[in-house]
Enzyme design. Structure first.
Site, PDB file in Angstrom:
ATOM      1  N   GLY A 110      71.408  65.441  43.777  1.00  0.00           N
ATOM      2  CA  GLY A 110      71.609  65.687  42.351  1.00  0.00           C
ATOM      3  C   GLY A 110      73.069  65.606  41.959  1.00  0.00           C
ATOM      4  CE1 TYR A 153      69.658  69.417  62.955  1.00  0.00           C
ATOM      5  CE2 TYR A 153      68.663  68.152  64.744  1.00  0.00           C
ATOM      6  CZ  TYR A 153      69.711  68.375  63.868  1.00  0.00           C
ATOM      7  OH  TYR A 153      70.822  67.559  63.904  1.00  0.00           O
ATOM      8  CE1 TYR A 167      67.273  63.398  43.194  1.00  0.00           C
ATOM      9  CE2 TYR A 167      68.953  61.699  42.995  1.00  0.00           C
ATOM     10  CZ  TYR A 167      68.409  62.902  42.571  1.00  0.00           C
ATOM     11  OH  TYR A 167      68.995  63.605  41.541  1.00  0.00           O
ATOM     12  CB  THR A 183      78.163  63.295  68.523  1.00  0.00           C
ATOM     13  OG1 THR A 183      77.332  62.322  67.870  1.00  0.00           O
ATOM     14  CG2 THR A 183      79.619  62.946  68.273  1.00  0.00           C
TER      15      THR A 183
END
Length: 330
Positions: A110, A153, A167, A183
Protein backbone atom coordinates in the site's frame (compact mmCIF):
# COMPACT_ATOMS: atom_id res chain seq x y z
CA UNK A 1 28.05 18.06 -9.89
CA UNK A 2 27.83 17.26 -6.19
CA UNK A 3 25.78 14.44 -4.70
CA UNK A 4 23.10 16.84 -3.46
CA UNK A 5 22.81 18.51 -6.89
CA UNK A 6 21.91 15.18 -8.50
CA UNK A 7 18.48 13.56 -8.21
CA UNK A 8 18.91 11.25 -5.22
CA UNK A 9 16.90 8.06 -4.92
CA UNK A 10 15.13 7.57 -1.60
CA UNK A 11 14.98 3.94 -0.50
CA UNK A 12 13.12 2.36 2.40
CA UNK A 13 14.53 -0.88 3.83
CA UNK A 14 12.14 -2.74 6.13
CA UNK A 15 14.12 -5.02 8.42
CA UNK A 16 17.05 -2.70 7.87
CA UNK A 17 18.68 -3.35 11.25
CA UNK A 18 18.99 -7.07 10.58
CA UNK A 19 21.96 -8.99 9.21
CA UNK A 20 21.21 -8.57 5.49
CA UNK A 21 19.20 -5.37 5.88
CA UNK A 22 21.98 -3.41 7.60
CA UNK A 23 24.49 -4.37 4.93
CA UNK A 24 21.98 -3.41 2.24
CA UNK A 25 21.47 0.00 3.89
CA UNK A 26 25.24 0.55 3.88
CA UNK A 27 25.54 -0.47 0.23
CA UNK A 28 22.70 1.84 -0.84
CA UNK A 29 24.21 4.78 1.04
CA UNK A 30 27.59 4.20 -0.60
CA UNK A 31 25.83 4.14 -3.97
CA UNK A 32 24.41 7.61 -3.30
CA UNK A 33 20.87 6.87 -2.15
CA UNK A 34 19.09 8.29 0.86
CA UNK A 35 18.01 5.41 3.09
CA UNK A 36 15.12 5.05 5.53
CA UNK A 37 15.78 2.07 7.77
CA UNK A 38 12.65 0.61 9.37
CA UNK A 39 12.86 -2.11 12.02
CA UNK A 40 10.95 -3.15 15.14
CA UNK A 41 14.22 -4.49 16.63
CA UNK A 42 12.65 -7.86 17.39
CA UNK A 43 15.65 -9.60 15.82
CA UNK A 44 17.52 -6.63 14.36
CA UNK A 45 19.96 -4.63 16.45
CA UNK A 46 20.80 -0.93 16.63
CA UNK A 47 24.47 -1.94 16.76
CA UNK A 48 24.14 -3.18 13.17
CA UNK A 49 23.41 0.34 11.96
CA UNK A 50 25.40 2.37 14.52
CA UNK A 51 28.05 3.33 11.96
CA UNK A 52 25.35 4.48 9.51
CA UNK A 53 23.50 6.85 11.83
CA UNK A 54 26.00 9.66 11.31
CA UNK A 55 26.01 9.30 7.52
CA UNK A 56 24.21 11.94 5.42
CA UNK A 57 20.94 10.68 4.02
CA UNK A 58 20.35 7.96 6.62
CA UNK A 59 17.37 7.85 8.99
CA UNK A 60 15.92 5.21 11.28
CA UNK A 61 12.28 4.54 12.20
CA UNK A 62 11.43 2.01 14.88
CA UNK A 63 8.23 0.44 13.61
CA UNK A 64 6.50 -2.92 13.28
CA UNK A 65 5.26 -3.32 9.70
CA UNK A 66 2.21 -5.30 10.84
CA UNK A 67 0.92 -1.77 11.51
CA UNK A 68 0.54 0.62 8.52
CA UNK A 69 3.52 2.93 8.11
CA UNK A 70 3.38 6.61 7.16
CA UNK A 71 6.45 8.27 5.71
CA UNK A 72 6.63 11.89 4.64
CA UNK A 73 8.07 12.74 1.27
CA UNK A 74 8.92 10.68 -1.75
CA UNK A 75 9.99 7.04 -1.76
CA UNK A 76 11.43 5.48 -4.90
CA UNK A 77 12.15 1.92 -3.79
CA UNK A 78 11.12 -0.36 -0.93
CA UNK A 79 12.96 -3.52 0.11
CA UNK A 80 10.88 -5.76 2.39
CA UNK A 81 13.37 -7.79 4.44
CA UNK A 82 11.29 -7.66 7.63
CA UNK A 83 10.79 -11.09 9.18
CA UNK A 84 12.80 -13.40 11.44
CA UNK A 85 14.54 -15.90 9.16
CA UNK A 86 15.85 -18.70 11.37
CA UNK A 87 13.58 -21.35 12.92
CA UNK A 88 14.55 -20.64 16.55
CA UNK A 89 13.58 -17.01 16.06
CA UNK A 90 10.45 -17.21 13.93
CA UNK A 91 9.03 -20.00 16.12
CA UNK A 92 9.15 -17.82 19.27
CA UNK A 93 5.96 -16.03 18.19
CA UNK A 94 4.59 -17.89 15.15
CA UNK A 95 1.42 -15.81 14.88
CA UNK A 96 3.43 -12.60 14.71
CA UNK A 97 5.76 -14.21 12.16
CA UNK A 98 2.78 -14.97 9.93
CA UNK A 99 1.35 -11.48 10.45
CA UNK A 100 4.70 -9.93 9.53
CA UNK A 101 4.75 -11.80 6.23
CA UNK A 102 1.09 -11.19 5.31
CA UNK A 103 -0.02 -7.93 6.95
CA UNK A 104 3.48 -6.49 6.57
CA UNK A 105 3.46 -7.24 2.85
CA UNK A 106 0.03 -5.63 2.43
CA UNK A 107 1.05 -2.51 4.37
CA UNK A 108 4.26 -2.01 2.39
CA UNK A 109 2.50 -2.71 -0.93
CA UNK A 110 0.00 0.00 0.00
CA UNK A 111 2.84 2.38 0.76
CA UNK A 112 4.50 1.56 -2.56
CA UNK A 113 1.24 2.25 -4.38
CA UNK A 114 0.75 5.57 -2.59
CA UNK A 115 4.32 6.69 -3.32
CA UNK A 116 4.64 5.29 -6.84
CA UNK A 117 7.59 3.20 -5.65
CA UNK A 118 8.83 -0.16 -6.85
CA UNK A 119 9.00 -2.81 -4.14
CA UNK A 120 10.98 -6.01 -3.60
CA UNK A 121 9.89 -8.92 -1.41
CA UNK A 122 12.59 -10.96 0.29
CA UNK A 123 11.03 -14.39 -0.06
CA UNK A 124 12.83 -17.61 0.75
CA UNK A 125 13.80 -21.07 -0.41
CA UNK A 126 11.64 -22.27 2.47
CA UNK A 127 8.62 -21.89 0.20
CA UNK A 128 9.82 -25.12 -1.45
CA UNK A 129 9.46 -26.97 1.87
CA UNK A 130 11.12 -30.39 1.87
CA UNK A 131 11.57 -30.56 -1.91
CA UNK A 132 10.95 -33.67 -3.96
CA UNK A 133 12.82 -32.15 -6.90
CA UNK A 134 16.39 -30.87 -7.07
CA UNK A 135 17.78 -28.44 -7.95
CA UNK A 136 14.74 -26.31 -7.22
CA UNK A 137 13.50 -24.22 -10.13
CA UNK A 138 11.09 -21.32 -9.75
CA UNK A 139 8.46 -23.50 -11.42
CA UNK A 140 8.55 -26.11 -8.66
CA UNK A 141 5.51 -25.60 -6.44
CA UNK A 142 7.02 -27.05 -3.31
CA UNK A 143 6.22 -29.63 -0.63
CA UNK A 144 5.19 -27.63 2.44
CA UNK A 145 3.43 -28.81 5.58
CA UNK A 146 0.82 -26.08 6.23
CA UNK A 147 0.41 -26.99 9.92
CA UNK A 148 3.97 -27.89 10.91
CA UNK A 149 6.34 -26.01 13.23
CA UNK A 150 7.93 -24.20 10.26
CA UNK A 151 4.66 -23.31 8.53
CA UNK A 152 4.29 -19.84 10.08
CA UNK A 153 7.34 -18.82 8.06
CA UNK A 154 6.97 -21.09 5.00
CA UNK A 155 3.30 -20.37 4.40
CA UNK A 156 3.65 -16.73 5.37
CA UNK A 157 6.26 -16.21 2.68
CA UNK A 158 4.18 -18.14 0.15
CA UNK A 159 1.20 -15.90 0.89
CA UNK A 160 3.40 -12.81 0.57
CA UNK A 161 4.50 -13.91 -2.90
CA UNK A 162 0.85 -14.25 -3.91
CA UNK A 163 0.10 -10.78 -2.57
CA UNK A 164 3.04 -9.23 -4.43
CA UNK A 165 2.12 -10.87 -7.71
CA UNK A 166 -1.61 -10.08 -7.54
CA UNK A 167 -1.23 -6.60 -6.07
CA UNK A 168 1.19 -5.67 -8.83
CA UNK A 169 -1.22 -6.85 -11.52
CA UNK A 170 -4.30 -5.29 -9.91
CA UNK A 171 -2.80 -1.92 -9.00
CA UNK A 172 0.05 -1.49 -11.48
CA UNK A 173 2.76 -1.49 -8.80
CA UNK A 174 6.22 -2.66 -9.89
CA UNK A 175 6.89 -5.69 -7.69
CA UNK A 176 9.92 -7.98 -7.41
CA UNK A 177 10.20 -11.36 -5.66
CA UNK A 178 13.57 -12.74 -4.55
CA UNK A 179 13.61 -16.36 -3.37
CA UNK A 180 16.66 -16.26 -1.12
CA UNK A 181 18.60 -19.40 -0.21
CA UNK A 182 20.81 -19.78 2.89
CA UNK A 183 22.87 -16.62 3.37
CA UNK A 184 25.86 -16.14 5.69
CA UNK A 185 28.74 -13.74 6.33
CA UNK A 186 30.21 -11.23 8.77
CA UNK A 187 27.56 -9.46 10.77
CA UNK A 188 25.43 -12.50 11.54
CA UNK A 189 24.05 -12.40 15.05
CA UNK A 190 25.86 -14.85 17.33
CA UNK A 191 22.49 -16.19 18.42
CA UNK A 192 21.12 -16.35 14.88
CA UNK A 193 20.43 -20.05 15.21
CA UNK A 194 21.27 -21.10 11.66
CA UNK A 195 23.76 -23.78 10.83
CA UNK A 196 26.75 -21.68 9.72
CA UNK A 197 26.75 -19.46 12.80
CA UNK A 198 25.99 -22.42 15.07
CA UNK A 199 28.92 -24.47 13.80
CA UNK A 200 31.39 -21.56 13.94
CA UNK A 201 30.38 -20.61 17.50
CA UNK A 202 30.60 -24.20 18.68
CA UNK A 203 34.01 -24.69 17.04
CA UNK A 204 35.70 -21.52 18.31
CA UNK A 205 34.19 -22.03 21.78
CA UNK A 206 35.50 -25.59 21.95
CA UNK A 207 32.05 -27.12 22.23
CA UNK A 208 30.92 -30.20 20.31
CA UNK A 209 29.47 -29.60 16.84
CA UNK A 210 25.74 -30.41 16.93
CA UNK A 211 24.37 -32.12 13.82
CA UNK A 212 20.69 -32.96 13.46
CA UNK A 213 20.07 -36.32 11.84
CA UNK A 214 23.02 -38.08 10.21
CA UNK A 215 24.29 -34.95 8.45
CA UNK A 216 23.44 -36.18 4.96
CA UNK A 217 20.92 -33.41 4.36
CA UNK A 218 22.23 -30.73 2.00
CA UNK A 219 22.25 -26.95 1.86
CA UNK A 220 23.63 -24.29 -0.48
CA UNK A 221 25.32 -21.30 1.13
CA UNK A 222 25.43 -17.81 -0.40
CA UNK A 223 27.85 -15.16 0.84
CA UNK A 224 26.01 -12.00 1.83
CA UNK A 225 27.79 -9.65 -0.61
CA UNK A 226 26.79 -11.85 -3.54
CA UNK A 227 23.19 -11.67 -2.37
CA UNK A 228 23.29 -7.87 -2.10
CA UNK A 229 24.51 -7.62 -5.70
CA UNK A 230 21.62 -9.79 -6.83
CA UNK A 231 18.96 -7.94 -4.82
CA UNK A 232 19.95 -4.59 -6.28
CA UNK A 233 20.08 -5.98 -9.81
CA UNK A 234 16.63 -7.50 -9.37
CA UNK A 235 15.22 -4.23 -8.07
CA UNK A 236 16.48 -2.48 -11.22
CA UNK A 237 14.86 -4.91 -13.69
CA UNK A 238 11.97 -3.80 -15.94
CA UNK A 239 8.39 -3.74 -14.67
CA UNK A 240 7.49 -7.05 -16.31
CA UNK A 241 10.03 -8.98 -14.21
CA UNK A 242 7.47 -9.57 -11.47
CA UNK A 243 7.94 -13.31 -11.16
CA UNK A 244 10.03 -15.04 -8.46
CA UNK A 245 13.77 -15.37 -9.03
CA UNK A 246 16.01 -17.75 -7.07
CA UNK A 247 19.00 -16.02 -5.46
CA UNK A 248 21.71 -18.06 -3.78
CA UNK A 249 24.75 -20.19 -4.46
CA UNK A 250 24.24 -23.48 -6.30
CA UNK A 251 27.20 -25.20 -4.67
CA UNK A 252 25.67 -28.03 -2.61
CA UNK A 253 27.16 -29.39 0.62
CA UNK A 254 26.00 -31.91 3.17
CA UNK A 255 25.73 -30.66 6.73
CA UNK A 256 28.42 -33.17 7.68
CA UNK A 257 30.74 -31.67 5.05
CA UNK A 258 30.10 -28.17 6.40
CA UNK A 259 30.95 -29.32 9.92
CA UNK A 260 34.25 -30.80 8.78
CA UNK A 261 35.15 -27.64 6.84
CA UNK A 262 34.43 -25.40 9.85
CA UNK A 263 36.42 -27.67 12.17
CA UNK A 264 39.41 -27.57 9.80
CA UNK A 265 39.28 -23.81 9.30
CA UNK A 266 38.97 -23.03 13.02
CA UNK A 267 41.55 -25.61 14.05
CA UNK A 268 39.05 -27.05 16.48
CA UNK A 269 39.34 -30.61 17.77
CA UNK A 270 35.74 -30.66 18.98
CA UNK A 271 33.72 -33.81 18.60
CA UNK A 272 30.60 -34.07 16.45
CA UNK A 273 27.42 -35.12 18.22
CA UNK A 274 24.18 -36.20 16.56
CA UNK A 275 20.61 -35.42 17.59
CA UNK A 276 17.17 -36.27 16.15
CA UNK A 277 16.32 -34.26 13.06
CA UNK A 278 13.65 -31.56 13.60
CA UNK A 279 10.16 -31.96 12.15
CA UNK A 280 9.91 -30.91 8.47
CA UNK A 281 13.64 -30.18 8.22
CA UNK A 282 14.39 -30.18 4.45
CA UNK A 283 16.59 -33.01 3.22
CA UNK A 284 17.89 -31.19 0.16
CA UNK A 285 18.24 -27.56 -0.79
CA UNK A 286 19.92 -26.30 -3.95
CA UNK A 287 18.80 -23.44 -6.23
CA UNK A 288 18.55 -23.61 -9.96
CA UNK A 289 20.05 -20.25 -10.95
CA UNK A 290 19.29 -20.39 -14.68
CA UNK A 291 16.74 -17.58 -14.45
CA UNK A 292 18.97 -15.33 -12.31
CA UNK A 293 21.86 -15.78 -14.72
CA UNK A 294 19.67 -14.94 -17.71
CA UNK A 295 17.55 -12.09 -16.29
CA UNK A 296 20.11 -10.45 -14.00
CA UNK A 297 23.34 -11.44 -15.74
CA UNK A 298 24.46 -12.44 -12.26
CA UNK A 299 25.96 -15.43 -10.54
CA UNK A 300 27.58 -15.88 -7.13
CA UNK A 301 31.32 -15.24 -7.01
CA UNK A 302 32.32 -16.17 -3.45
CA UNK A 303 32.97 -19.84 -2.74
CA UNK A 304 32.07 -21.37 0.61
CA UNK A 305 35.76 -21.69 1.47
CA UNK A 306 36.43 -18.01 0.77
CA UNK A 307 33.25 -16.88 2.49
CA UNK A 308 34.05 -18.81 5.66
CA UNK A 309 37.53 -17.26 5.63
CA UNK A 310 35.78 -13.88 5.93
CA UNK A 311 33.13 -15.01 8.40
CA UNK A 312 35.10 -16.98 11.00
CA UNK A 313 37.42 -14.06 11.90
CA UNK A 314 34.34 -11.89 12.48
CA UNK A 315 33.03 -14.30 15.09
CA UNK A 316 36.50 -14.57 16.65
CA UNK A 317 36.59 -10.78 16.91
CA UNK A 318 33.21 -10.82 18.66
CA UNK A 319 34.55 -13.31 21.19
CA UNK A 320 37.74 -11.27 21.71
CA UNK A 321 35.72 -8.09 22.19
CA UNK A 322 33.80 -9.74 24.99
CA UNK A 323 30.56 -10.34 23.15
CA UNK A 324 28.80 -13.15 24.93
CA UNK A 325 28.41 -15.95 22.43
CA UNK A 326 25.42 -18.17 23.10
CA UNK A 327 25.80 -21.75 24.17
CA UNK A 328 24.51 -23.66 21.17
CA UNK A 329 23.25 -27.12 21.97
CA UNK A 330 21.45 -29.75 19.98
Amino acid sequence: MTRRERPVSRVLVAGGAGFVGARLCARLLLNGSDVICVDNLQTGHISNISTLECMPGFSFIKHDITVPLRVNGRIDEIYNLACPASPPRYQINPVHTLKTSVLGALNLLGLARAKGARILQASTSEIYGDPQSSPQTEGYHGNVNPVGPRSCYDEGKRAAETLFRDYGIQHGVTTKIARIFNTYGPGMAPDDGRVVSNFIIQAISGNPISIYGDGSQTRSFCYVDDLLDALMLLMATPHEVSYPVNLGNDGEFTIAELAKIVLAKTGSTANIIYSPIPVDDPQQRRPDLTLARRVLNWEPKVTLNDGLDQTIPWFRAQLKAGTRLPEVVA
